[in-house]
Design a protein around this motif. Sequence first.
Motif, PDB file in Angstrom:
ATOM      1  N   CYS A  79       0.938  -1.226   0.019  1.00 15.88           N
ATOM      2  CA  CYS A  79      -0.140   0.183   0.094  1.00 15.88           C
ATOM      3  C   CYS A  79       1.103   1.115  -0.070  1.00 15.88           C
ATOM      4  O   CYS A  79       1.849   1.253   0.734  1.00 15.88           O
ATOM      5  CB  CYS A  79      -1.045   0.313   1.188  1.00 15.88           C
ATOM      6  SG  CYS A  79      -1.753   1.556   1.584  1.00 15.88           S
ATOM      7  N   GLY A  80       0.329   2.338  -0.564  1.00 10.48           N
ATOM      8  CA  GLY A  80       1.110   3.557  -0.509  1.00 10.48           C
ATOM      9  C   GLY A  80       0.777   4.519   0.484  1.00 10.48           C
ATOM     10  O   GLY A  80       1.534   5.461   0.445  1.00 10.48           O
ATOM     11  N   ARG A 132      -6.512   8.725   0.015  1.00  2.00           N
ATOM     12  CA  ARG A 132      -6.467   8.841  -1.399  1.00  2.00           C
ATOM     13  C   ARG A 132      -6.599   7.390  -2.092  1.00  2.00           C
ATOM     14  O   ARG A 132      -6.045   6.501  -1.681  1.00  2.00           O
ATOM     15  CB  ARG A 132      -5.303   9.417  -1.938  1.00  2.00           C
ATOM     16  CG  ARG A 132      -5.043  10.875  -1.598  1.00  2.00           C
ATOM     17  CD  ARG A 132      -3.772  11.714  -1.924  1.00  2.00           C
ATOM     18  NE  ARG A 132      -3.727  11.005  -3.450  1.00  2.00           N
ATOM     19  CZ  ARG A 132      -2.271  11.121  -4.079  1.00  2.00           C
ATOM     20  NH1 ARG A 132      -1.282  11.330  -3.479  1.00  2.00           N
ATOM     21  NH2 ARG A 132      -2.612  11.112  -5.356  1.00  2.00           N
ATOM     22  N   VAL A 133      -7.745   7.406  -2.752  1.00  2.00           N
ATOM     23  CA  VAL A 133      -7.837   6.033  -3.380  1.00  2.00           C
ATOM     24  C   VAL A 133      -7.613   5.951  -4.943  1.00  2.00           C
ATOM     25  O   VAL A 133      -7.700   7.106  -5.504  1.00  2.00           O
ATOM     26  CB  VAL A 133      -9.470   5.423  -3.006  1.00  2.00           C
ATOM     27  CG1 VAL A 133      -9.470   5.097  -1.558  1.00  2.00           C
ATOM     28  CG2 VAL A 133     -10.524   6.309  -3.494  1.00  2.00           C
ATOM     29  N   ALA A 134      -7.531   4.972  -5.254  1.00  2.00           N
ATOM     30  CA  ALA A 134      -7.497   4.840  -7.128  1.00  2.00           C
ATOM     31  C   ALA A 134      -8.667   4.230  -7.520  1.00  2.00           C
ATOM     32  O   ALA A 134      -9.146   3.188  -6.826  1.00  2.00           O
ATOM     33  CB  ALA A 134      -6.296   4.189  -7.306  1.00  2.00           C
ATOM     34  N   HIS A 135      -8.744   4.306  -8.715  1.00  2.00           N
ATOM     35  CA  HIS A 135     -10.031   3.405  -9.198  1.00  2.00           C
ATOM     36  C   HIS A 135      -9.481   2.877 -10.829  1.00  2.00           C
ATOM     37  O   HIS A 135      -8.972   3.534 -11.651  1.00  2.00           O
ATOM     38  CB  HIS A 135     -11.175   4.054  -9.482  1.00  2.00           C
ATOM     39  CG  HIS A 135     -11.262   5.289 -10.068  1.00  2.00           C
ATOM     40  ND1 HIS A 135     -11.525   5.338 -11.562  1.00  2.00           N
ATOM     41  CD2 HIS A 135     -11.194   6.722  -9.673  1.00  2.00           C
ATOM     42  CE1 HIS A 135     -11.371   6.655 -11.879  1.00  2.00           C
ATOM     43  NE2 HIS A 135     -11.186   7.492 -10.660  1.00  2.00           N
ATOM     44  N   ARG A 143      -4.029   3.282  -3.218  1.00  2.00           N
ATOM     45  CA  ARG A 143      -2.970   3.381  -4.077  1.00  2.00           C
ATOM     46  C   ARG A 143      -1.777   2.392  -3.614  1.00  2.00           C
ATOM     47  O   ARG A 143      -1.531   2.263  -2.776  1.00  2.00           O
ATOM     48  CB  ARG A 143      -2.338   4.634  -4.330  1.00  2.00           C
ATOM     49  CG  ARG A 143      -3.411   5.577  -4.970  1.00  2.00           C
ATOM     50  CD  ARG A 143      -3.079   7.069  -5.185  1.00  2.00           C
ATOM     51  NE  ARG A 143      -4.066   7.757  -5.612  1.00  2.00           N
ATOM     52  CZ  ARG A 143      -4.233   8.190  -6.544  1.00  2.00           C
ATOM     53  NH1 ARG A 143      -3.454   7.588  -7.579  1.00  2.00           N
ATOM     54  NH2 ARG A 143      -5.078   8.939  -7.252  1.00  2.00           N
ATOM     55  N   ARG A 145       2.155   1.371  -3.239  1.00  2.00           N
ATOM     56  CA  ARG A 145       3.438   2.080  -3.019  1.00  2.00           C
ATOM     57  C   ARG A 145       4.138   2.347  -4.424  1.00  2.00           C
ATOM     58  O   ARG A 145       4.475   1.324  -5.025  1.00  2.00           O
ATOM     59  CB  ARG A 145       4.033   1.239  -1.804  1.00  2.00           C
ATOM     60  CG  ARG A 145       5.543   2.003  -1.633  1.00  2.00           C
ATOM     61  CD  ARG A 145       6.200   1.351  -0.564  1.00  2.00           C
ATOM     62  NE  ARG A 145       7.047   0.013  -1.025  1.00  2.00           N
ATOM     63  CZ  ARG A 145       8.271   0.135  -1.560  1.00  2.00           C
ATOM     64  NH1 ARG A 145       8.720   1.132  -1.708  1.00  2.00           N
ATOM     65  NH2 ARG A 145       8.726  -1.080  -1.724  1.00  2.00           N
TER      66      ARG A 145
END
Length: 150
Positions: A79-80, A132-135, A143, A145
């Motif tokens: 994970c980032g 902060r999330v990504a899709h 997101r 790492r």
Amino acid sequence: MSAQVGAELELAIERLAAGGDGVAHVDGLTVFVPLAAPGDRVRARVTRVERRFARAEIEAVLVPGPARREPPCAYYGRCGGCTWLHLDEAEQSRARVAIVREALQRIAHAEQLPEIEHVASPSALAYRSRARVAHARGRVGFRARAVRTS
């Protein structure tokens, strides 16, 4: 010079940098190593070399530093989000104060600084209020790492 991209180095991590990476020195270069802890002795693979610094990724922790702990999250490292979950809270606090002190000395040219107090959250985990999330492809998640190679 032994610090070439792809080379494996044995590094002694000295401290933490403002970005969260561990800091070591080899062949006159400062080497930044994500997920490292002060006092760690690691075997790391060099991913980037510049004139004054290099970046490397841990291949193995040979000797863990005194503040290293098992991260309390199963996604840590992939994970980032949290970059210091492998450090106990006392080391995180000490590192934050050292980073602020170093920045003030460097930027303000201040030699004598008053004591800097770090006021910790009453909750060591689960205190954040923003993410902060990504899709992608119909899926949503945190997101990953980023591995810095360039």
